[in-house]
Structure formats: structure tokens, C-alpha cells
Enzyme design. Sequence first.
Site, PDB file in Angstrom:
ATOM      1  N   GLU A   1       0.794  -1.235   0.000  1.00  0.00           N
ATOM      2  CA  GLU A   1       0.000   0.000   0.000  1.00  0.00           C
ATOM      3  C   GLU A   1       0.827   1.286   0.000  1.00  0.00           C
ATOM      4  OE1 GLU A   1      -2.865  -0.366   3.200  1.00  0.00           O
ATOM      5  OE2 GLU A   1      -3.398  -2.399   2.633  1.00  0.00           O
TER       6      GLU A   1
ATOM      7  N   ASN B   1       2.140  -5.271  -3.064  1.00  0.00           N
ATOM      8  CA  ASN B   1       0.745  -5.576  -2.752  1.00  0.00           C
ATOM      9  C   ASN B   1      -0.043  -4.296  -2.504  1.00  0.00           C
ATOM     10  OD1 ASN B   1      -1.262  -7.653  -2.094  1.00  0.00           O
ATOM     11  ND2 ASN B   1      -1.119  -6.910   0.021  1.00  0.00           N
TER      12      ASN B   1
ATOM     13  N   HIS C   1     -10.273  -6.375  -2.140  1.00  0.00           N
ATOM     14  CA  HIS C   1     -11.360  -6.192  -1.153  1.00  0.00           C
ATOM     15  C   HIS C   1     -12.534  -5.555  -1.902  1.00  0.00           C
ATOM     16  CE1 HIS C   1      -8.989  -7.257   2.377  1.00  0.00           C
ATOM     17  NE2 HIS C   1      -8.035  -6.452   1.991  1.00  0.00           N
TER      18      HIS C   1
ATOM     19  N   GLU D   1      -6.165 -10.789  -0.955  1.00  0.00           N
ATOM     20  CA  GLU D   1      -6.972 -10.512   0.242  1.00  0.00           C
ATOM     21  C   GLU D   1      -8.470 -10.471  -0.113  1.00  0.00           C
ATOM     22  OE1 GLU D   1      -5.492  -7.176   2.475  1.00  0.00           O
ATOM     23  OE2 GLU D   1      -3.401  -7.628   2.034  1.00  0.00           O
TER      24      GLU D   1
ATOM     25  N   ASP E   1     -12.217 -10.534  -0.413  1.00  0.00           N
ATOM     26  CA  ASP E   1     -13.461 -10.631   0.344  1.00  0.00           C
ATOM     27  C   ASP E   1     -14.459  -9.685  -0.325  1.00  0.00           C
ATOM     28  OD1 ASP E   1     -11.908  -8.959   3.224  1.00  0.00           O
ATOM     29  OD2 ASP E   1     -12.598  -8.093   1.315  1.00  0.00           O
TER      30      ASP E   1
HETATM   31  O1  G3I Z   1      -2.629  -7.019  19.052  1.00  0.00           O
HETATM   32  C1  G3I Z   1      -3.556  -6.097  19.642  1.00  0.00           C
HETATM   33  C2  G3I Z   1      -4.001  -6.606  21.010  1.00  0.00           C
HETATM   34  O2  G3I Z   1      -2.883  -6.627  21.883  1.00  0.00           O
HETATM   35  C3  G3I Z   1      -5.095  -5.691  21.569  1.00  0.00           C
HETATM   36  O3  G3I Z   1      -5.560  -6.220  22.797  1.00  0.00           O
HETATM   37  C4  G3I Z   1      -6.236  -5.627  20.531  1.00  0.00           C
HETATM   38  C5  G3I Z   1      -7.368  -4.753  21.009  1.00  0.00           C
HETATM   39  O4  G3I Z   1      -7.016  -3.415  20.818  1.00  0.00           O
HETATM   40  O5  G3I Z   1      -5.727  -5.086  19.292  1.00  0.00           O
HETATM   41  C6  G3I Z   1      -4.760  -5.957  18.734  1.00  0.00           C
HETATM   42  O6  G3I Z   1      -4.306  -5.397  17.525  1.00  0.00           O
HETATM   43  C7  G3I Z   1      -5.256  -5.490  16.468  1.00  0.00           C
HETATM   44  C8  G3I Z   1      -4.621  -6.289  15.316  1.00  0.00           C
HETATM   45  O7  G3I Z   1      -5.489  -6.326  14.172  1.00  0.00           O
HETATM   46  C9  G3I Z   1      -4.305  -7.726  15.740  1.00  0.00           C
HETATM   47  O8  G3I Z   1      -5.481  -8.390  16.063  1.00  0.00           O
HETATM   48  C10 G3I Z   1      -5.558  -4.074  15.978  1.00  0.00           C
HETATM   49  O9  G3I Z   1      -6.278  -3.400  16.981  1.00  0.00           O
HETATM   50  C11 G3I Z   1      -6.398  -4.147  14.706  1.00  0.00           C
HETATM   51  O10 G3I Z   1      -6.529  -2.836  14.151  1.00  0.00           O
HETATM   52  C12 G3I Z   1      -5.691  -4.999  13.664  1.00  0.00           C
HETATM   53  O11 G3I Z   1      -6.537  -5.086  12.515  1.00  0.00           O
HETATM   54  C13 G3I Z   1      -5.906  -5.679  11.358  1.00  0.00           C
HETATM   55  C14 G3I Z   1      -5.746  -4.588  10.281  1.00  0.00           C
HETATM   56  O12 G3I Z   1      -5.154  -5.166   9.110  1.00  0.00           O
HETATM   57  C15 G3I Z   1      -4.853  -3.474  10.787  1.00  0.00           C
HETATM   58  O13 G3I Z   1      -4.843  -2.470   9.794  1.00  0.00           O
HETATM   59  C16 G3I Z   1      -6.811  -6.776  10.808  1.00  0.00           C
HETATM   60  O14 G3I Z   1      -6.867  -7.840  11.741  1.00  0.00           O
HETATM   61  C17 G3I Z   1      -6.267  -7.288   9.468  1.00  0.00           C
HETATM   62  O15 G3I Z   1      -7.205  -8.171   8.862  1.00  0.00           O
HETATM   63  C18 G3I Z   1      -6.030  -6.126   8.507  1.00  0.00           C
HETATM   64  O16 G3I Z   1      -5.448  -6.635   7.364  1.00  0.00           O
HETATM   65  C19 G3I Z   1      -5.088  -5.657   6.376  1.00  0.00           C
HETATM   66  C20 G3I Z   1      -3.899  -6.198   5.621  1.00  0.00           C
HETATM   67  O17 G3I Z   1      -2.851  -6.477   6.529  1.00  0.00           O
HETATM   68  C21 G3I Z   1      -3.463  -5.236   4.534  1.00  0.00           C
HETATM   69  N1  G3I Z   1      -4.579  -4.961   3.626  1.00  0.00           N
HETATM   70  C22 G3I Z   1      -5.766  -4.447   4.300  1.00  0.00           C
HETATM   71  C23 G3I Z   1      -6.233  -5.430   5.365  1.00  0.00           C
HETATM   72  C24 G3I Z   1      -7.497  -4.939   6.023  1.00  0.00           C
HETATM   73  O18 G3I Z   1      -7.251  -3.760   6.743  1.00  0.00           O
END
Ligand code: G3I
Length: 342
Positions: free
Chosen positions: A161, A202, A238, A266, A268
Site C-alpha cells: 500500500e 501488494n 477487497h 486478500e 473478500d
Molecule cells: O494485538 C492487539 C491486542 O494486543 C489488543 O488487545 C487488541 C485490542 O485493541 O488489538 C490488537 O491489535 C489489532 C490487530 O489487528 C491484531 O489483532 C488491531 O487493533 C487491529 O486494528 C488490527 O486489525 C488488522 C488490520 O489489518 C490493521 O490495519 C486486521 O486484523 C487485518 O485483517 C487487517 O489486514 C489488512 C492487511 O494487513 C493489509 N490490507 C488491508 C487489510 C485490512 O485492513
Amino acid sequence: MFHHITRKGFFVITLAFLLTTLLSSMFFSKASAASTLGSAAAAKGRTFGAAVSTTHFGESQYLSTLDAQFSGVTPENEMKWDATEPSRGSFTFSAADMIVSHAQSHGMKIRGHTLVWHNQLPGWVSNISSSSDLLNAMRNHIAGVAGHFRGKITYWDVVNEAFNEDGSRRASIFQQKIGNVFIEDAFQAARAADPNAKLCYNDFNTQGINAKSTAVFNMVRDFKSRGIPIDCVGFQTHLTLGQVPSDMQSNLQRFANLGVDVNITELDDNANSSSSALQQEATDYQKVVQACLAVSRCTSITTWGITDKFSWLGANAAALLFDGNYNKKPAYTSVLHALGGA
Ligand code: G3I
């Protein structure tokens, strides 16, 4: 015995033999038609993967569905910078290793995600002030992470990105402090760390021909002309319901013509759970699979998750191939059929 068979009798016996052969071949070919996403994709020379999270590894149906249906994995968060180098020079791989070892023990291909991204960066990276220090930190991160998984990763999302919707460069910390060269530098560092991994750029909203995908296209063409190591482009895909671009196949093909693999990374589709939406979703997924199969260098399709209930979009988006109870949705069936499965 044979000289007593009349001409008519010989014809009847031959016809019976041919009919038997035809029917048995139809039966066995139907019976051997692939009945899972991974096996159907393999019959087409492709991998069909899913993003997975160790958060859900304790749920038996999550793993049983993964192992039964998918032939590839992408760690959803476990290989990102905040998870792997939370403090400078101190690497942590336990969660990512769990995914890698599960995948290896089940013969699944692994997509590494992602070495350089403006999101999910630990605070210490964002606090780096000098260009040279950030460049060193980026190179060291790539060497540490890609080096740790050396030989185990089929495709790496090296940079994720880096472009805006209008095709300009995103003003990430890497872009602002290091400049345009950060992307090629990252690819060179990744090649040095794992020469056998295929290196991908990507991004999202690039599945059709538009300003963003054309900016990526121009970068890949430039890299190829200068011998910068790049092997693949990842199209996150997406989707918004009903909006698979009609030029998706020609877009994928133009990248393949540059001499790189293309991956749907990715996938969906932000639907809702009304039945009409789920039929549209099935059509959307079918179109994406058909576009990929039409491009020989489209080698991998990955959905961004397994079950709706754990989608990053939220359960109500109903975005994936299995519902919250791991039932196969209409989109699952349309994907399996598009892959030639039964
Ligand atoms: O690890 C922390 C944890 O310690 C904490 O307790 C919890 C609650 O705040 O948050 C956890 O971190 C989260 C992380 O996922 C791991 O679960 C973040 O808040 C959350 O924002 C993060 O979201 C991820 C997102 O990327 C971040 O931008 C999604 O799971 C993931 O599916 C998403 O994937 C991205 C790709 O990497 C790139 N392309 C877009 C895609 C969707 O955004």
C-alpha cells in the site's frame, strides 16, 4: 466362435462396448472432480489460500475448515512489523512460527505479509528522525524477518500500500524520510535475505485499470527495466458488492505481460446476509476466479479469512466463503464450480 457372429451382432457388441466405456469414463471423471477449494485450484495449477490468525487456532472448526479446504495461508497480523520487531533489534516470531509450522505440516504454501507497510508499525519506528537511520532500520527489519523465514515463504508482500488512489505515492514515513527509492531498496534487501521467495508489491483498489493500478504498473515496468528484483504483484481485491471491474482480466494480464506473477491476495466481498446479496456475492467471487484462471501467471487466490464471523470487516459484512457456523455459502459453491470442482 467368431466366424458365426453376424455383421449385425458384431455391430451390437461394439456399440455396447463403446457405450460402457463412455459411461464409465463419465462416472469416474465426475467422481474424481475435485471437491475442495485447494484440490480444485491445484487441478488448475493454482493455490487457494486464506488469511489466518492464531487468535482462532483454539477453535477446532476453524482449523478443520482450513486444513480441509485451503492449500495456502497468509498470517493476518503475525508477520507485521509490530508483531515481529516490537522493539528495535529485538525480534519475536512465536505467533508467526505457529502458523508457518501448521502450514508446513499440512503441505500449504505460505505468503509472507508484510515487510514494509505504513500501518501496524511499532512506535519506535515512527519516532526515527533521520533518513539514513530509517533506511538502516528498514533494511535490518527485512533481513531479520525474511531471514528468519528463509526458504519457507513462497511469496512475500515486500511493500504494502505505497500508492494513493490518484497514483501518487502515499506520504508514509518511508516515503517522506527516504523518498521514492525506499521501495526498490526494500525489494533488494528482501532478495538478499531470501533468494528463493518470490517478491511481491501488494495493494488494494488495483484490481481494475485505474490511476492507482497504472502507477503500480509503471513502477513494475521500471523495476524490470532496471533489474530491480520483483517477481509478483498482489491485488488485495477487497470488493464492494457487485463491483468486480469488467477490465480485471485485462488488468491482470497487462501485469503478467511485464513478466511477473499476479496473486489475488486478500479477497473478500462486503455483502450483507440478505439472500439477494449472497447471490450477488457468489457472482462476484465467480468473476474474480474466472479472471484469475484466464491469466496463466495468476498463480494464487487468497481470501482474507475463512469464516464471516472473524472477518476484519465484521460478521455482518458476510464477506467470506463460510458463514459464522462454517457452513458453505453460495459464494463457496460458485468458487468451487469456477475452479472446475464439483
Ligand atoms: O494485538 C492487539 C491486542 O494486543 C489488543 O488487545 C487488541 C485490542 O485493541 O488489538 C490488537 O491489535 C489489532 C490487530 O489487528 C491484531 O489483532 C488491531 O487493533 C487491529 O486494528 C488490527 O486489525 C488488522 C488490520 O489489518 C490493521 O490495519 C486486521 O486484523 C487485518 O485483517 C487487517 O489486514 C489488512 C492487511 O494487513 C493489509 N490490507 C488491508 C487489510 C485490512 O485492513
